[in-house]
Design a protein around this motif. Structure first.
Motif: not given
Length: 196
Positions: A24-31, A10-22
């Motif tokens: 539901v938007g999961y917010e993840l921190e990524a390197p 859904v979106s990518r703003q370092p260090p955050w990613i949002v992934v839509d799974v069915g």
């Protein structure tokens, strides 16, 4: 426990990613190593994840490579290293390079990573030397190219999240950027310059 996510970025703003799974938007921190190879928003993505629960927070971390997740988990077992430094390590160097630094006892290279001092580097070498073989030579879960909308701002925000100071960020981004560079290009060049 959430070990893997497959959905639409859904979106990518370092260090955050949002992934839509069915839905539901999961917010993840990524390197940054993961950001380099993320698809454009709206495209499918598959991530290895690490779910962390502490007294006052719950966090979800995402990685394109299983070797990166393994390294993220392993370095946190070293006294004095938490998720922030583990992400800084993965953002500054590849898992292969980190394994090489640890195996060769290269304290100078390790201390160039933000947040790692000499004592921490020494502890990592002692505690991880026999366990870093598993971090090398893995293939990505998914790999795509992406073009950010505002490369200089995105690169600056990413460097700030890694612990660099504003004056240092300004210098690194200015020296690393060239016309037509993506944020990933600028970040990659800035991190290489900072590690010299």
């Amino acid at each position: 426990m959430i070990g893997r996510l497959q959905g639409i970025l859904v979106s990518r703003q370092p260090p955050w990613i949002v992934v839509d799974v069915g839905g539901v938007g999961y917010e993840l921190e990524a390197p940054m190593s993961t950001f380099y190879d993320l698809p454009e928003p709206g495209k499918p993505v598959t991530l290895c994840t690490h779910y962390a629960v502490k007294e006052d927070t719950v966090a979800l971390y995402g990685f394109l490579l299983e070797s990166e997740r393994s390294l993220f988990r392993a370095v946190q077992k070293v006294s004095g290293i938490g998720a922030k430094i583990a992400l800084a390590i993965l953002s500054a160097v590849s898992a292969d390079d980190f394994a090489r630094f640890v195996q060769s006892g290269d304290i100078a290279a390790l201390t160039r990573i933000p947040g790692i001092g000499k004592k921490t580097a020494e502890r990592m070498i002692v505690e991880l030397r026999d366990r870093v073989d598993g971090f090398v030579g893995a293939s990505p879960v998914a790999a795509f190219a992406a073009l950010p909308k505002d490369p200089l701002s995105e690169a600056s925000v990413a460097l700030q999240s890694l612990g660099y100071k504003p004056a240092e960020i300004t210098r690194l981004v200015r020296d690393a950027s060239a016309p037509g560079d993506s944020a990933e290009d600028i970040i990659r060049k800035a991190l290489r310059a900072a590690l010299r």
